[in-house]
Design an enzyme around this catalytic site. Structure first.
Site, PDB file in Angstrom:
ATOM      1  N   LYS A 142       0.825  -1.208   0.000  1.00  0.00           N
ATOM      2  CA  LYS A 142       0.000   0.000   0.000  1.00  0.00           C
ATOM      3  C   LYS A 142       0.868   1.270   0.000  1.00  0.00           C
ATOM      4  O   LYS A 142       0.436   2.318  -0.473  1.00  0.00           O
ATOM      5  CB  LYS A 142      -0.937   0.021   1.223  1.00  0.00           C
ATOM      6  CG  LYS A 142      -1.859  -1.178   1.378  1.00  0.00           C
ATOM      7  CD  LYS A 142      -2.809  -1.353   0.211  1.00  0.00           C
ATOM      8  CE  LYS A 142      -3.978  -2.264   0.529  1.00  0.00           C
ATOM      9  NZ  LYS A 142      -3.622  -3.691   0.653  1.00  0.00           N
TER      10      LYS A 142
HETATM   11  C1  LIG Z   1      -4.331  -4.855   0.292  1.00  0.00           C
HETATM   12  C2  LIG Z   1      -3.521  -6.070   0.245  1.00  0.00           C
HETATM   13  C3  LIG Z   1      -3.767  -7.095  -0.686  1.00  0.00           C
HETATM   14  C4  LIG Z   1      -4.925  -7.016  -1.659  1.00  0.00           C
HETATM   15  O1  LIG Z   1      -4.751  -6.015  -2.633  1.00  0.00           O
HETATM   16  P1  LIG Z   1      -6.003  -5.503  -3.483  1.00  0.00           P
HETATM   17  O2  LIG Z   1      -5.491  -4.366  -4.265  1.00  0.00           O
HETATM   18  O3  LIG Z   1      -7.028  -5.082  -2.450  1.00  0.00           O
HETATM   19  O4  LIG Z   1      -6.482  -6.651  -4.291  1.00  0.00           O
HETATM   20  C5  LIG Z   1      -2.922  -8.194  -0.719  1.00  0.00           C
HETATM   21  N1  LIG Z   1      -1.901  -8.294   0.156  1.00  0.00           N
HETATM   22  C6  LIG Z   1      -1.638  -7.350   1.071  1.00  0.00           C
HETATM   23  C7  LIG Z   1      -0.509  -7.547   2.016  1.00  0.00           C
HETATM   24  C8  LIG Z   1      -2.426  -6.203   1.146  1.00  0.00           C
HETATM   25  O5  LIG Z   1      -2.161  -5.263   2.067  1.00  0.00           O
END
Ligand SMILES: *Cc1c(COP(=O)(O)O)cnc(C)c1O
Length: 496
Positions: free
Chosen positions: A112
């Site tokens: 993120k």
């Molecule tokens: C948010 C997240 C995901 C999923 O990603 P999306 O974009 O919501 O599909 C997978 N792994 C981790 C560690 C995340 O923080």
């Protein structure tokens, strides 16, 4: 060429990139999508020479066409700096026949950070361009990682406040501690007695509540979003797929024009949609492999053409993927419906009312570049142990879901194309699940004993993000019911 953004549920709405970023979500609940996906048109030889920041400029400038070169470069250079613990920003590591694209070298050690370290800069620039006088209130629902990354990005950013809602019993202990110890005068963290889907639906409802919008306006506030429903989250995520492809070429892993596969551990469908956009920009990506945990609504969708959220919500060891309503799938549905907002809106209406919808055969045919599969909890744990024992490389629980799905894909298809696995979090964020997967004996240790033990066995220094919370004070302890989310927001903003 200027790229405008339209609303997936209202074809008459067209806005600039900066306006789409400011709004976050359209008023009728639709998402903003570019009216067309720009081509990158840069040779792989040229891409191979570029730094992450240079790649980011090439990709993002094609989407965010109302930002000047100076503005965009300023945003990029303020985001991708020493907050990342490696100059490469997103290094590729080969292990066990796959290339792991490590997206967890930012401030909060999850992918993120790749978008949320730049979103505040994009948003502030967008506010200035559009002469916004109100303070911007970032409303965020999190399955664990967006929350902390958004808090870190927006803490003490002038003209903004950020409110994060997380499922009180649905995140890892480290994820929770990272959030509730967040400093910053403008940061607010609220646990809800509910799951991520309820948090996300609650946030979306506040966005489309006209009464609330009026009260906000009167108090000098307006909402925006740090979730991947904001196009300002999605565009920076395209960058690292372009970068990974270029690095594969630069390292000699692939030849000219050789296509790669991409495996993405998926929840809200944002990260894999970014890979789909990269493919549409012209990056040779063969298969987009969508990996789910036991909340396998997307696997079933790719199998059957029916999206059906009517099922039990599972709490798994990969909590950031514990999602049954994958918001960004709407952007793909809109696309395969022939960019038809009416048709998309009717599917989304069915989803809201019945909890499901079924694609037409013509729409299903357009999904052939996607492959979906899922893993059980036991398989996720087993693959962590297996890869650790084979190579010494320790995967987090989300990346492990992707690694296992990739194994299933290979066994099923015999496809030998070189494959990039999006490595979405550091194992230090999910220490207990990771260590238990390697050996049950670790279960007796405390969370921070496990951190030190992981550091030893993986031969990786404890990340700064973890050291910071070891002895940090809890600063946020608000918990509310799902139906009280709007009331909680008003109390925080003192508008009632
Ligand atoms: C948010 C997240 C995901 C999923 O990603 P999306 O974009 O919501 O599909 C997978 N792994 C981790 C560690 C995340 O923080």
């Amino acid at each position: 060429m200027d790229i405008l953004y339209t609303n997936t549920r209202d074809a008459s709405e067209k806005v600039t990139a900066s306006r789409a970023i400011l709004n976050g979500l359209a008023k009728n609940g639709g998402l903003y999508v570019p009216v067309s996906i720009p081509k990158l048109n840069i040779t792989v030889e040229a891409l191979a020479e570029m730094t992450y920041q240079e790649t980011a400029y090439e990709v993002m400038s094609r989407f965010l066409t109302d930002f000047t070169e100076e503005e965009l470069k300023h945003c990029i250079n303020s985001a991708y700096d020493s907050k990342f613990d490696t100059e490469e920003i997103a290094p590729l590591k080969k292990a066990d026949q796959a290339y792991y694209l490590e997206l967890f070298h930012g401030a909060t050690i999850a992918f993120k950070d790749m978008a949320l370290s730049i979103l505040p800069h994009l948003l502030i620039t967008a506010a200035r361009k559009n002469h916004v006088k109100n303070d911007i209130v970032i409303l965020t629902a999190t399955s664990g990682d967006t929350g902390k990354a958004a808090l870190a990005g927006f803490a003490d950013v002038k003209g903004t406040k950020i409110i994060v809602f997380y499922p009180k019993n649905g995140v890892s202990p480290i994820q929770e501690k990272q959030m509730v110890t967040q400093k910053g005068e403008n940061t607010y963290v609220v646990g809800i007695n509910g799951n991520f889907d309820q948090a996300q639906t609650g946030v979306k409802q506040m966005f489309s509540d006209p009464e609330l919008a009026k009260e906000m306006e009167a108090a000098g506030y307006q909402f925006s979003s740090a979730n991947s429903i904001n196009i300002g989250r999605l565009v920076p995520q395209i960058v690292y797929y372009v970068y990974a492809y270029a690095k594969m070429y630069a390292n000699g892993a692939i030849g000219k024009d050789e296509a790669i596969n991409v495996v993405v551990p998926t929840g809200n469908f944002g990260n894999i949609l970014a890979a789909f956009y990269a493919k549409n920009m012209g990056i040779p990506i063969h298969k987009l492999i969508c990996a789910s945990n036991e909340n396998k609504v997307l696997y079933d969708f790719f199998q059957t053409g029916t999206y059906d959220k009517n099922r039990e919500f599972m709490l798994t060891s990969s909590p950031s993927m514990d999602i049954l309503i994958s918001s960004n799938l709407e952007r793909l549905i809109y696309r395969i419906a022939g960019d038809d907002a009416k048709k998309n809106a009717s599917f989304m209406g069915e989803l809201a009312k019945e909890g499901k919808y079924t694609l037409t055969p013509g729409m299903r045919e357009q999904l052939d570049s996607f492959y979906g599969n899922y893993t059980s909890e036991a398989e996720t744990a087993a693959v962590i142990k297996e890869i650790y024992e084979k190579t010494g490389y320790v995967l987090d629980t989300h990346t492990a879901v992707a690694a296992e799905v990739y194994k299933k894909y290979k066994a099923e298809t015999k496809d030998t194309a070189k494959t990039v696995i999006a490595s979405t979090a550091s194992p230090f964020k999910f220490t207990r699940s990771v260590m238990n997967a390697i050996d049950e004996k670790y279960d007796a240790m405390s969370d921070f004993e496990l951190v030190d033990e992981l550091s030893k066995i993986a031969n990786v220094k404890v990340p700064k993000a973890i050291e910071e919370i070891r002895n940090a004070k809890v600063l946020h302890d608000t918990v509310c019911e799902v139906e009280d989310m709007p009331k909680t927001v008003k109390t925080i903003l003192k508008i009632q």
